[in-house]
Design a protein around this motif. Structure first.
Motif, PDB file in Angstrom:
ATOM      1  N   CYS A  16       0.853  -1.180   0.000  1.00 58.69           N
ATOM      2  CA  CYS A  16       0.000   0.000   0.000  1.00 58.69           C
ATOM      3  C   CYS A  16       0.889   1.230   0.000  1.00 58.69           C
ATOM      4  CB  CYS A  16      -0.885  -0.019   1.248  1.00 58.69           C
ATOM      5  SG  CYS A  16      -1.822   1.494   1.463  1.00 58.69           S
ATOM      6  N   GLU A  17       0.740   2.042  -1.008  1.00 60.47           N
ATOM      7  CA  GLU A  17       1.584   3.236  -1.076  1.00 60.47           C
ATOM      8  C   GLU A  17       1.183   4.270  -0.041  1.00 60.47           C
ATOM      9  OE1 GLU A  17       3.120   3.341  -5.685  1.00 60.47           O
ATOM     10  OE2 GLU A  17       1.076   3.953  -5.207  1.00 60.47           O
ATOM     11  N   ALA A  18      -0.081   4.225   0.367  1.00 59.72           N
ATOM     12  CA  ALA A  18      -0.566   5.234   1.296  1.00 59.72           C
ATOM     13  C   ALA A  18      -0.012   5.035   2.705  1.00 59.72           C
ATOM     14  CB  ALA A  18      -2.090   5.229   1.316  1.00 59.72           C
ATOM     15  N   CYS A  19      -0.049   3.801   3.224  1.00 60.88           N
ATOM     16  CA  CYS A  19       0.340   3.624   4.626  1.00 60.88           C
ATOM     17  C   CYS A  19       1.589   2.767   4.805  1.00 60.88           C
ATOM     18  CB  CYS A  19      -0.814   3.023   5.428  1.00 60.88           C
ATOM     19  SG  CYS A  19      -1.056   1.265   5.115  1.00 60.88           S
ATOM     20  N   GLY A  79      -8.728  -5.615   3.242  1.00 66.73           N
ATOM     21  CA  GLY A  79      -9.956  -5.236   3.942  1.00 66.73           C
ATOM     22  C   GLY A  79     -11.186  -5.525   3.101  1.00 66.73           C
ATOM     23  N   ILE A  80     -11.090  -6.480   2.206  1.00 70.17           N
ATOM     24  CA  ILE A  80     -12.225  -6.766   1.321  1.00 70.17           C
ATOM     25  C   ILE A  80     -13.408  -7.261   2.158  1.00 70.17           C
ATOM     26  CG2 ILE A  80     -11.800  -9.233   0.795  1.00 70.17           C
ATOM     27  CD1 ILE A  80     -12.152  -8.201  -2.214  1.00 70.17           C
ATOM     28  N   HIS A 128     -10.652 -19.719   8.189  1.00 69.72           N
ATOM     29  CA  HIS A 128      -9.343 -19.076   8.103  1.00 69.72           C
ATOM     30  C   HIS A 128      -9.340 -18.091   6.945  1.00 69.72           C
ATOM     31  CE1 HIS A 128      -7.436 -21.773  10.920  1.00 69.72           C
ATOM     32  NE2 HIS A 128      -7.891 -22.814  10.259  1.00 69.72           N
ATOM     33  N   ASP A 129      -8.343 -17.198   6.977  1.00 72.31           N
ATOM     34  CA  ASP A 129      -8.109 -16.369   5.803  1.00 72.31           C
ATOM     35  C   ASP A 129      -7.302 -17.221   4.821  1.00 72.31           C
ATOM     36  OD1 ASP A 129      -7.472 -14.341   3.982  1.00 72.31           O
ATOM     37  OD2 ASP A 129      -5.604 -13.956   5.060  1.00 72.31           O
ATOM     38  N   LEU A 130      -7.908 -17.587   3.720  1.00 73.35           N
ATOM     39  CA  LEU A 130      -7.277 -18.544   2.801  1.00 73.35           C
ATOM     40  C   LEU A 130      -7.136 -18.022   1.380  1.00 73.35           C
ATOM     41  CD1 LEU A 130      -9.328 -21.731   3.778  1.00 73.35           C
ATOM     42  CD2 LEU A 130      -6.964 -21.225   4.444  1.00 73.35           C
ATOM     43  N   ARG A 131      -7.775 -16.889   1.087  1.00 68.65           N
ATOM     44  CA  ARG A 131      -7.799 -16.432  -0.307  1.00 68.65           C
ATOM     45  C   ARG A 131      -6.579 -15.584  -0.640  1.00 68.65           C
ATOM     46  NH1 ARG A 131      -9.369 -11.232  -0.709  1.00 68.65           N
ATOM     47  NH2 ARG A 131     -10.177 -11.433  -2.802  1.00 68.65           N
ATOM     48  N   THR A 132      -6.275 -15.539  -1.920  1.00 71.31           N
ATOM     49  CA  THR A 132      -5.173 -14.700  -2.380  1.00 71.31           C
ATOM     50  C   THR A 132      -5.694 -13.305  -2.685  1.00 71.31           C
ATOM     51  OG1 THR A 132      -4.175 -16.648  -3.384  1.00 71.31           O
ATOM     52  CG2 THR A 132      -3.365 -14.520  -4.123  1.00 71.31           C
ATOM     53  N   VAL A 133      -5.001 -12.324  -2.116  1.00 75.14           N
ATOM     54  CA  VAL A 133      -5.365 -10.927  -2.335  1.00 75.14           C
ATOM     55  C   VAL A 133      -5.118 -10.557  -3.802  1.00 75.14           C
ATOM     56  CG1 VAL A 133      -4.499  -8.599  -1.822  1.00 75.14           C
ATOM     57  CG2 VAL A 133      -4.966 -10.199   0.047  1.00 75.14           C
ATOM     58  N   THR A 134      -5.957  -9.705  -4.348  1.00 74.87           N
ATOM     59  CA  THR A 134      -5.709  -9.231  -5.720  1.00 74.87           C
ATOM     60  C   THR A 134      -5.545  -7.707  -5.720  1.00 74.87           C
ATOM     61  OG1 THR A 134      -8.062  -9.042  -6.202  1.00 74.87           O
ATOM     62  CG2 THR A 134      -7.006 -11.134  -6.782  1.00 74.87           C
ATOM     63  N   ALA A 135      -4.947  -7.196  -6.799  1.00 75.76           N
ATOM     64  CA  ALA A 135      -4.651  -5.766  -6.892  1.00 75.76           C
ATOM     65  C   ALA A 135      -5.943  -4.954  -6.813  1.00 75.76           C
ATOM     66  CB  ALA A 135      -3.924  -5.468  -8.195  1.00 75.76           C
ATOM     67  N   GLY A 136      -5.860  -3.821  -6.127  1.00 77.17           N
ATOM     68  CA  GLY A 136      -6.996  -2.913  -6.063  1.00 77.17           C
ATOM     69  C   GLY A 136      -7.875  -3.112  -4.836  1.00 77.17           C
ATOM     70  N   GLU A 137      -7.694  -4.234  -4.118  1.00 75.89           N
ATOM     71  CA  GLU A 137      -8.489  -4.442  -2.910  1.00 75.89           C
ATOM     72  C   GLU A 137      -8.076  -3.439  -1.839  1.00 75.89           C
ATOM     73  OE1 GLU A 137      -8.186  -8.532  -1.662  1.00 75.89           O
ATOM     74  OE2 GLU A 137      -8.828  -9.243  -3.635  1.00 75.89           O
ATOM     75  N   PRO A 138      -9.016  -3.096  -0.938  1.00 73.57           N
ATOM     76  CA  PRO A 138      -8.654  -2.106   0.080  1.00 73.57           C
ATOM     77  C   PRO A 138      -7.588  -2.635   1.053  1.00 73.57           C
ATOM     78  CG  PRO A 138     -10.863  -2.980   0.459  1.00 73.57           C
ATOM     79  CD  PRO A 138     -10.426  -3.519  -0.867  1.00 73.57           C
ATOM     80  N   CYS A 139      -6.623  -1.790   1.348  1.00 71.56           N
ATOM     81  CA  CYS A 139      -5.565  -2.126   2.305  1.00 71.56           C
ATOM     82  C   CYS A 139      -6.183  -2.484   3.649  1.00 71.56           C
ATOM     83  CB  CYS A 139      -4.623  -0.937   2.454  1.00 71.56           C
ATOM     84  SG  CYS A 139      -3.442  -1.128   3.780  1.00 71.56           S
ATOM     85  N   VAL A 140      -5.667  -3.536   4.273  1.00 72.21           N
ATOM     86  CA  VAL A 140      -6.199  -3.995   5.546  1.00 72.21           C
ATOM     87  C   VAL A 140      -5.957  -2.968   6.659  1.00 72.21           C
ATOM     88  CG1 VAL A 140      -4.084  -5.260   6.155  1.00 72.21           C
ATOM     89  CG2 VAL A 140      -6.282  -5.998   7.100  1.00 72.21           C
ATOM     90  N   LYS A 195      -6.891   2.114   1.529  1.00 69.91           N
ATOM     91  CA  LYS A 195      -6.518   2.570   0.170  1.00 69.91           C
ATOM     92  C   LYS A 195      -6.227   1.345  -0.703  1.00 69.91           C
ATOM     93  CE  LYS A 195      -6.838   6.969   0.706  1.00 69.91           C
ATOM     94  NZ  LYS A 195      -6.412   7.383   2.013  1.00 69.91           N
ATOM     95  N   PRO A 196      -6.322   1.495  -2.039  1.00 70.56           N
ATOM     96  CA  PRO A 196      -6.140   0.299  -2.884  1.00 70.56           C
ATOM     97  C   PRO A 196      -4.736  -0.306  -2.813  1.00 70.56           C
ATOM     98  CG  PRO A 196      -6.653   2.256  -4.218  1.00 70.56           C
ATOM     99  CD  PRO A 196      -6.679   2.690  -2.785  1.00 70.56           C
ATOM    100  N   LEU A 197      -4.684  -1.631  -2.717  1.00 68.67           N
ATOM    101  CA  LEU A 197      -3.396  -2.332  -2.687  1.00 68.67           C
ATOM    102  C   LEU A 197      -2.863  -2.497  -4.106  1.00 68.67           C
ATOM    103  CD1 LEU A 197      -4.148  -5.254  -0.199  1.00 68.67           C
ATOM    104  CD2 LEU A 197      -2.611  -3.306   0.200  1.00 68.67           C
ATOM    105  N   LYS A 198      -1.539  -2.503  -4.208  1.00 68.62           N
ATOM    106  CA  LYS A 198      -0.899  -2.827  -5.482  1.00 68.62           C
ATOM    107  C   LYS A 198      -0.125  -4.124  -5.323  1.00 68.62           C
ATOM    108  CE  LYS A 198      -0.425   1.733  -7.399  1.00 68.62           C
ATOM    109  NZ  LYS A 198       0.470   2.788  -7.843  1.00 68.62           N
TER     110      LYS A 198
END
Ligand code: ATP
Ligand code: MG
Length: 590
Positions: A224-227, A239-240, A404-416, A420-423
């Motif tokens: 996340c570039e923001a934080c 944070g999806i 459990h948290d098992l899914r793979t994060v994808t680009a653009g999802e909100p930073c946990v 802000k959007p994740l890259k």
């Protein structure tokens, strides 16, 4: 050093099996040669660069309070049995037998050895903290050695192990290493950044990897570039939002879906079930046990997360036949609706011994991704080829054993952390810091007496840097169409003096010798290209090897009383012959 005295076998073309630019340049610049897949010889220039990386690492480790030791590469299997890693790390372990048929492991790391040492040598809190490190050859039976030094079977690693009396002290040791790593990679001229990491086979509960951004990297990182949040995709969360619950719908209903075996096919007419209202049911074999894993239809299961969360050492997708044996249907029609599982006892697929009827009573484990929690009105396979269920409510119709948290994060999802959007970006892992806790000290008996005289296991951390991989990462990050672009700190030689006439009595050679002597006296690493070659050949080789500064002495400039100084990626400047050494020193000091 004189060019003709050393060995710099530059190549016009890289061998065909070199896929990435840094691997090609290591070979083309005459830095390494392959002996066998994943096994390399360092040539003189490659070794010089390697020693410089090692030196930076040693200086910073010493500065951070590390104490250097050297442990054997031959390790007795018994200590690996004690730690439990003989089994968990078996895929990468190199095993050798001596003449009396005794088995040895070749060190892939040294937690067991150092913990055994600490068990014998450290008895009191007064001796803590300690941080032992070594720089040594490591062996790993990588299934796919590739990219030259990046993933080799034999490579050089700096590994360090800290021992502390308390958890807080262990955190402080961890922090020291984290800071030392930041300085090490900076001094190597690398843009490396720390990311949160999975703890894998080594275990433990807190870990960061140091990553060098590169398209060719084998890791993917969410950031996340923001934080500033950054994590390996094997660990990253976002944070999806969870799946939206609908008004509780009608009861579960079976419907025919002939020939439909993909999420996509089910999302099309006449079924028109969007992927985000489907439950994907995967069968995995986790340490020989079949397990059902549920993720949303539009999500991907992350196998590393799955293994980490369930504590499984070996996981793999079940084959189509194993799915059939476990659930009575083929992939594409699988589901976890409790009513369809009732008669499906747990069978160990690797154990062919027949079991007496009724002896297998434990239910199939169903592990679901958090994003499905509370989801209803979902569609999933009916464990009958060609049929699905709709109006499935997870909590009502499926017996989930673990969330459990098992899914793979994808680009653009909100930073946990900040929303802000994740890259995503690819990166090379050059270093890894772990807080191990007491896992090894308990198993191998590394206990000490605390201030109150109570016996306690030491709190450990372990910290690795791939020295050879770091060296290659420097090249992967620093290169252009002509060759390597070394940072001064790691370059095999900082300066290349290139006289264009090399007869010992020629004015160019005499001046070259003079500048060489002056710079060498100042502690600068200089190579003098005394080959009787055309200027074009010499310049090309100097650029290919990538010396940060070239000093060329040609007839034309000599006639004007000048030499030419050229930084590897900068413009040529003419300086008076008398000022040549001083001008170079000014450039080096920046
Ligand atoms: P990877 O995920 O790339 O296989 P790892 O996580 O298994 O690496 P660690 O056990 O953390 O590696 O080892 C510490 C460091 O050693 C890594 O950060 C990496 O720089 C280096 N390293 C590990 N395996 C290799 C290898 N096969 N060849 C070269 N360097 C390696
Ligand atoms: Mg690692």
């Amino acid at each position: 050093m004189k060019w003709t005295q050393t060995l710099i076998p530059t190549l016009r073309e890289a061998p065909a099996d070199a896929e990435i630019v840094s691997h090609k340049l290591l070979l083309r610049a005459g830095l390494i040669r392959k002996l066998a897949g994943g096994v390399y010889t360092f040539l003189p220039l490659g070794l010089r660069a390697l020693r410089k990386v090692e030196r930076i690492v040693r200086e910073e480790m010493d500065r951070a309070g590390g104490i250097e030791v050297l442990m054997p590469a031959l390790q007795p299997p018994e200590i690996w049995e004690q730690s439990g890693r003989a089994e968990t790390a078996k895929d990468v372990l190199f095993k050798v037998k001596d003449s009396s048929n005794r088995l040895w492991f070749l060190s892939p790391t040294a937690e067991e050895v150092i913990t055994t040492l600490a068990a014998n040598e450290i008895n009191s809190y007064r001796q803590l903290p300690k941080n032992f490190y070594q720089v040594s050859v490591k062996f790993r039976d990588e299934i796919r050695p590739r990219f030259g030094l990046m993933r080799a079977k034999e490579f050089i690693m700096k590994d360090a192990y800290s021992f502390d009396a308390t958890d807080e002290a262990a955190m402080a040791s961890y922090r020291k290493m984290y800071d030392a790593y930041t300085r090490i990679f900076e001094r190597c001229g690398l843009k490396a950044f720390p990311v949160e990491a999975d703890t894998g086979v080594i275990g433990g509960n807190y870990s960061h990897e140091f990553m060098v951004p590169a398209e060719t990297g084998e890791n993917e990182v969410a950031f996340c570039e923001a934080c500033g949040y950054a994590a390996n995709l094997e660990k990253a969360t976002s944070g999806i939002p969870r799946t939206a619950a609908r008004e509780v719908g009608p009861a579960i209903e079976k419907f025919a879906t002939p020939g439909v075996v993909t999420i996509e096919a089910l999302s099309k007419a006449p079924y028109s079930v969007p992927a985000n209202r489907q439950i994907k049911t995967l069968v995995y074999i986790a340490d020989s046990q079949p397990v059902l894993v549920l993720v949303r239809g539009d999500d991907q299961l992350n196998e590393t997360k799955f293994a980490a969360r369930t504590g499984a050492v070996q996981v793999r997708p079940a084959t189509s036949e194993e799915c059939m044996a476990t659930l009575g249907a083929h992939p594409g029609s699988l589901g976890a609706v409790a009513a369809t599982l009732e008669h499906r006892a747990l069978t160990r697929l690797d154990d062919p011994a027949p079991k007496p009827a009724g002896s297998e009573t434990s239910a199939l484990k169903v592990i679901a991704d958090e994003r499905l929690r509370g989801a209803n009105d979902m569609t999933t396979g009916a464990n009958e080829d060609g049929f699905h269920f709709r109006h499935v409510s997870i909590e009502r119709d499926i017996k989930v054993s673990e969330w459990h948290d098992l899914r793979t994060v994808t680009a653009g999802e909100p930073c946990v952390k900040c929303g802000k959007p994740l890259k995503l970006r690819r990166a090379i892992e050059v270093g890894h810091v772990f807080k191990l806790g007491t896992k090894y000290s308990e198993k191998l008996g590394a206990n000490f007496l605390d201030e109150a005289g109570i016996r306690k296991p030491a709190v450990m951390g372990c910290y690795g840097i791939g020295i050879t991989r770091t060296l290659q990462a420097v090249i992967e990050q620093g290169n252009d169409k002509d060759g390597v672009v070394w940072p001064l700190s790691v370059a095999p030689y900082q300066i290349c003096i290139t006289p264009l006439a090399v007869a010992p009595d020629s004015p160019a050679m005499q001046l070259a010798e003079k500048i060489y002597a002056e710079l060498t006296a100042q502690g600068v690493d200089v190579i003098l290209d005394d080959r009787d070659e055309r200027p074009g050949v010499k310049f090309k080789d100097a650029d290919l090897v990538g010396f940060p500064i070239r000093v060329s002495i040609g007839e034309k400039s000599l006639a004007k009383g000048e030499v030419e100084i050229k930084p590897r990626s900068g413009p040529v400047q003419a300086v008076k012959t008398d000022d040549a050494a001083a001008a170079v020193l000014r450039l080096i000091k920046g």
